[in-house]
Motif scaffolding. Structure first.
Motif, mmCIF file in Angstrom:
data_model
loop_
_atom_site.group_PDB
_atom_site.id
_atom_site.type_symbol
_atom_site.label_atom_id
_atom_site.label_comp_id
_atom_site.label_asym_id
_atom_site.label_seq_id
_atom_site.Cartn_x
_atom_site.Cartn_y
_atom_site.Cartn_z
ATOM 1 N N THR A 16 28.673 6.412 -22.104
ATOM 2 C CA THR A 16 28.674 7.001 -20.763
ATOM 3 C C THR A 16 27.496 6.513 -19.917
ATOM 4 O O THR A 16 27.339 6.951 -18.784
ATOM 5 C CB THR A 16 28.625 8.539 -20.847
ATOM 6 N N GLY A 17 26.694 5.634 -20.457
ATOM 7 C CA GLY A 17 25.563 5.076 -19.723
ATOM 8 C C GLY A 17 25.236 3.695 -20.237
ATOM 9 O O GLY A 17 25.779 3.247 -21.262
ATOM 10 N N GLU A 18 24.343 2.988 -19.509
ATOM 11 C CA GLU A 18 23.948 1.631 -19.895
ATOM 12 C C GLU A 18 22.509 1.568 -20.376
ATOM 13 O O GLU A 18 21.959 0.486 -20.559
ATOM 14 C CB GLU A 18 24.146 0.681 -18.712
ATOM 15 N N GLY A 19 21.882 2.748 -20.573
ATOM 16 C CA GLY A 19 20.538 2.776 -21.139
ATOM 17 C C GLY A 19 19.422 2.789 -20.139
ATOM 18 O O GLY A 19 18.259 2.948 -20.513
ATOM 19 N N PHE A 20 19.731 2.620 -18.834
ATOM 20 C CA PHE A 20 18.688 2.626 -17.819
ATOM 21 C C PHE A 20 18.905 3.786 -16.852
ATOM 22 O O PHE A 20 19.961 4.431 -16.848
ATOM 23 C CB PHE A 20 18.639 1.298 -17.055
ATOM 24 N N LYS A 21 17.869 4.050 -16.012
ATOM 25 C CA LYS A 21 17.949 5.147 -15.063
ATOM 26 C C LYS A 21 18.794 4.739 -13.851
ATOM 27 O O LYS A 21 18.453 3.808 -13.124
ATOM 28 C CB LYS A 21 16.554 5.574 -14.604
ATOM 29 N N PRO A 48 16.865 -2.353 -20.431
ATOM 30 C CA PRO A 48 16.280 -3.155 -19.343
ATOM 31 C C PRO A 48 17.067 -4.426 -19.060
ATOM 32 O O PRO A 48 17.177 -4.849 -17.906
ATOM 33 C CB PRO A 48 14.865 -3.461 -19.841
ATOM 34 N N GLY A 49 17.626 -5.024 -20.107
ATOM 35 C CA GLY A 49 18.450 -6.215 -19.897
ATOM 36 C C GLY A 49 19.706 -5.903 -19.113
ATOM 37 O O GLY A 49 20.126 -6.683 -18.251
ATOM 38 N N ASN A 50 20.318 -4.761 -19.395
ATOM 39 C CA ASN A 50 21.518 -4.355 -18.656
ATOM 40 C C ASN A 50 21.196 -4.151 -17.180
ATOM 41 O O ASN A 50 21.962 -4.549 -16.296
ATOM 42 C CB ASN A 50 22.085 -3.059 -19.234
ATOM 43 N N MET A 51 20.058 -3.520 -16.902
ATOM 44 C CA MET A 51 19.668 -3.281 -15.518
ATOM 45 C C MET A 51 19.340 -4.597 -14.808
ATOM 46 O O MET A 51 19.704 -4.791 -13.636
ATOM 47 C CB MET A 51 18.471 -2.342 -15.478
ATOM 48 N N ALA A 52 18.671 -5.501 -15.499
ATOM 49 C CA ALA A 52 18.343 -6.802 -14.910
ATOM 50 C C ALA A 52 19.610 -7.576 -14.568
ATOM 51 O O ALA A 52 19.702 -8.209 -13.498
ATOM 52 C CB ALA A 52 17.471 -7.605 -15.877
ATOM 53 N N ALA A 98 13.744 -10.712 -14.004
ATOM 54 C CA ALA A 98 13.326 -10.790 -15.401
ATOM 55 C C ALA A 98 13.282 -9.387 -15.980
ATOM 56 O O ALA A 98 13.238 -8.394 -15.249
ATOM 57 C CB ALA A 98 11.955 -11.449 -15.521
ATOM 58 N N TYR A 99 13.321 -9.319 -17.293
ATOM 59 C CA TYR A 99 13.137 -8.021 -17.945
ATOM 60 C C TYR A 99 12.218 -8.181 -19.150
ATOM 61 O O TYR A 99 12.086 -9.272 -19.721
ATOM 62 C CB TYR A 99 14.465 -7.380 -18.336
ATOM 63 N N VAL A 100 11.580 -7.076 -19.522
ATOM 64 C CA VAL A 100 10.592 -7.057 -20.593
ATOM 65 C C VAL A 100 11.209 -6.432 -21.838
ATOM 66 O O VAL A 100 11.931 -5.428 -21.757
ATOM 67 C CB VAL A 100 9.348 -6.256 -20.162
ATOM 68 N N SER A 101 10.907 -7.002 -22.995
ATOM 69 C CA SER A 101 11.368 -6.448 -24.274
ATOM 70 C C SER A 101 10.184 -6.288 -25.222
ATOM 71 O O SER A 101 9.097 -6.806 -24.979
ATOM 72 C CB SER A 101 12.429 -7.347 -24.908
ATOM 73 N N ILE A 159 12.054 -5.807 -14.635
ATOM 74 C CA ILE A 159 12.551 -4.532 -15.138
ATOM 75 C C ILE A 159 11.931 -4.273 -16.512
ATOM 76 O O ILE A 159 12.082 -5.082 -17.430
ATOM 77 C CB ILE A 159 14.092 -4.522 -15.257
ATOM 78 N N CYS A 160 11.238 -3.147 -16.636
ATOM 79 C CA CYS A 160 10.563 -2.815 -17.889
ATOM 80 C C CYS A 160 11.278 -1.660 -18.580
ATOM 81 O O CYS A 160 11.931 -0.826 -17.936
ATOM 82 C CB CYS A 160 9.120 -2.400 -17.636
#
Length: 630
Positions: free
Chosen positions: A64-69, A99-103, A120-123, A187-188
């Motif tokens: 139901t979500g992609e892990g980001f806000k 963060p990757g999904n949001m990026a 870019a996104y941070v992991s 995106i962090c």
């Protein structure tokens, strides 16, 4: 042209960093507001906290979500045209577990609109798999990890299946590397709250990772603005001295950071609220733990902090010193705690406390008869409020009962709700209910387990995207060049204390008439800072507010298992306390109404204490009247 324009001014003037979020509920339009109302170089925002990462984990697992806000993503959608037009850089702590999904969502929008922006996104912060693997393979967490109190993990009471998420707090190194390689939007996931601001200033000036004083200054600038309007009028305990109109819609803050790490905190002209020495002192004292503040990139020493107004809505912060960071970083593990419920009832007036007591005796007796007396992990009967003597209205005569319950399964909670319904006609006199009883239904809750882990075990990286959302470059980030053990936190009363009698005759009044401050949560702990603006009052305050005095002021809420620490900040006339354990298991599963400690300062300020009469000339009046037209 955008990049060339930005490079031409980069490092030649203070970098202007505008914060747009300090919590998970911040609306999308605040980002566009900050982007459009004036010139800024960076947008930063923090939507993450210890209570919402497991929410995102649950939604991600359920599909139901992609892990980001989502509201952070909505802010980017609403503001992307202005970001592109003005060449504003964006670094936000909103990716949570995705963060990757949001990026990739950002890249889709950029591709669709044809914007000249790089994402870019941070992991490296999400180590959920490592926690689960360790629990599965060894039945415990790694030996190198400790809980926040320094104990080992032999008694960790959760299994791999119960773990929802585990995120390490990382610093700004990947952010800087992303910006150095052309990223406009970073995106962090779970970087530390101030890390986006540290990263922005670090890149802007090209600092070394050993420029500890500069990094520490940027760290505190980030700390000041990361809770958005808390620096510019919101949550301000001195509000009663100003027209209420001032605080209806406080503008969000901007940090102008100099090359030496000092900064000026301000806001866009024409926005509500205000930036004053008092609002910045309040935020400096918020959610720190003593005089040394820790980040993955730097350790900030706060003893010599100075806060001075340098213009209307312009306050300078200086005096922050830096040292190498600690070898460890904070790790937040979240696991399924079971089920909880809240059964709420109101009691009116006469003989109020005795009614609450009878109600608790009835329910506990019936639970014992049903064989459920030991079925709950937590079962608290809380009497909230005090009925006014000789009340002038029904509201003034009303208190409420809060039965807070937690259990491993839902069945005991459902049985409790049914028992309360069955007991309706046997209730004490004056008991009545609200119409909405949904809080009595069992709901799942999670538990926050705070740890520390070695920084060298973090595998931090930044990933730059290409058109279509494919990763065109992944860059691993080195660890800090040096570490410095933290050691023991300082805690002390005033050296060479002055006898309180020497301050002269006293009068009883609320402590809040002469001091203001702020409090907040750090896991299971409450931190609180109180300060005055008068050097004459400061000498009394630092002698009056001892460790023992604070225990007494906490009152009936103090328990022997709590621990308390105290330090002083003479440059801003402040005394700071940390009370360990008072929030129980922390925000996500605390039994308290004020489970984030936000109201703790004003509770202490409401206490009547003996204040020297000579301070009456500087005392404020506790205003509690209403009547302004809205």
């Amino acid at each position: 042209m955008k990049e060339h324009r930005l490079e031409r001014v980069r490092g030649t003037r203070p970098v202007r960093i505008a914060n747009v979020a300090g919590g998970q509920m911040e609306p999308a339009w605040q980002m566009r507001k900050q982007a459009t109302l004036g010139d800024i170089d960076f947008i930063t925002g923090d939507w993450l906290a210890e209570n919402n990462i497991p929410q995102e984990a649950t939604a991600l697992e359920a599909g139901t979500g992609e892990g980001f806000k989502k509201n952070a993503w909505e802010g980017l959608q609403l503001s992307m045209d202005v970001i592109a037009e003005k060449g504003i850089k964006v670094v936000i702590d909103a990716g949570a577990l995705g963060p990757g999904n949001m990026a990739r969502r950002c890249q889709e929008l950029i591709d669709e609109k044809g914007y000249d922006l790089n994402v870019a996104y941070v992991s490296g912060d999400n180590i959920t798999h490592r926690v689960r693997d360790s629990l599965n393979d060894a039945g415990k967490l790694p030996r190198s990890w400790e809980d926040m109190s320094g104990k080992n993990h032999e008694d960790a009471k959760f299994t791999a299946k119960e773990v929802l998420a585990a995120t390490a707090y990382i610093g700004a190194r990947a952010i800087v590397k992303g910006l150095e390689n052309g990223a406009d939007i970073v995106i962090c996931g779970r970087v530390a709250d101030a890390s986006p601001v540290i990263g922005a200033a670090w890149w802007w000036y090209g600092w070394s990772d050993k420029d500890y004083d500069r990094l520490a200054g940027a760290f505190l600038a980030g700390h000041i603005i990361e809770c958005s309007a808390y620096a510019s009028g919101s949550n301000f305990s001195g509000f009663n001295r100003y027209p209420l109109e001032t605080f209806i819609d406080s503008g969000f803050p901007i940090a102008e950071i100099e090359n030496d790490g000092t900064c000026v905190i301000t806001k866009h002209e024409g926005t509500g609220g205000f930036v004053t020495e008092e609002t910045i002192k309040c935020q400096l004292l918020y959610e720190i733990q003593g005089n040394v503040y820790l980040n993955s990139d730097v350790k900030a020493l706060l003893d010599d902090a100075e806060i001075k107004e340098v213009g209307k809505d312009r306050v300078k912060l200086s005096g922050i010193k830096g040292r190498p960071p600690p070898p460890t970083t904070k790790l937040a593990i979240f696991f399924k705690g079971g089920f909880e419920s809240q059964n709420l009832a109101n009691f009116a007036g006469y003989s109020n406390n005795r009614k609450h007591h009878l109600y608790e005796i009835q329910i506990r007796r019936h639970l014992k008869e049903m064989g459920l007396a030991d079925a709950f992990d937590i079962l608290e009967f809380q009497n909230i409020g005090n009925a006014r003597t000789d009340p002038r209205s029904m509201f003034e005569s009303t208190t409420y009962s809060r039965i807070f319950a937690q259990a491993k399964t839902a069945e005991p909670l459902s049985a409790l709700k049914l028992l309360l319904a069955d007991n309706t006609q046997q209730k004490p006199s004056g008991l009545h209910w609200a119409q909405d009883m949904r809080t009595a239904d069992p709901k799942t809750f999670y538990v926050y387990y705070p740890c520390i882990m070695p920084q060298d075990e973090i595998e931090e990286a930044v990933h730059l995207l290409d058109k279509g959302g494919k990763t065109k470059q992944s860059i691993s980030v080195t660890r800090p060049p040096a570490y410095e053990d933290f050691g023991q936190r300082e805690s002390y009363d005033t050296a060479k204390a002055t006898p309180l009698e020497s301050f002269g005759e006293t009068v009883s009044m609320p402590l809040g008439n002469i001091v203001i401050g702020r409090s907040g949560d750090k896991g299971p702990n409450v931190n609180m800072g109180l300060f005055t603006d008068r050097p004459e009052i400061w000498e009394w305050l630092r002698n009056f507010l001892t460790l023992d005095r604070m225990k007494k002021l906490v009152g009936r809420d103090w328990k022997p298992e709590f621990k308390i620490e105290r330090v002083e900040f003479p440059g801003i006339y402040a005394v700071h306390f940390v009370i360990y354990g008072i929030l129980g298991r922390g925000v996500s599963s605390s039994t308290l109404l004020d489970n984030r400690g936000k109201g703790f300062t004003d509770y202490i300020r409401a206490k009547h204490v003996d204040v020297p009469k000579k301070f009456l000339q500087w005392a404020w009046e506790e205003k509690d009247e209403v009547g302004e037209d809205f």
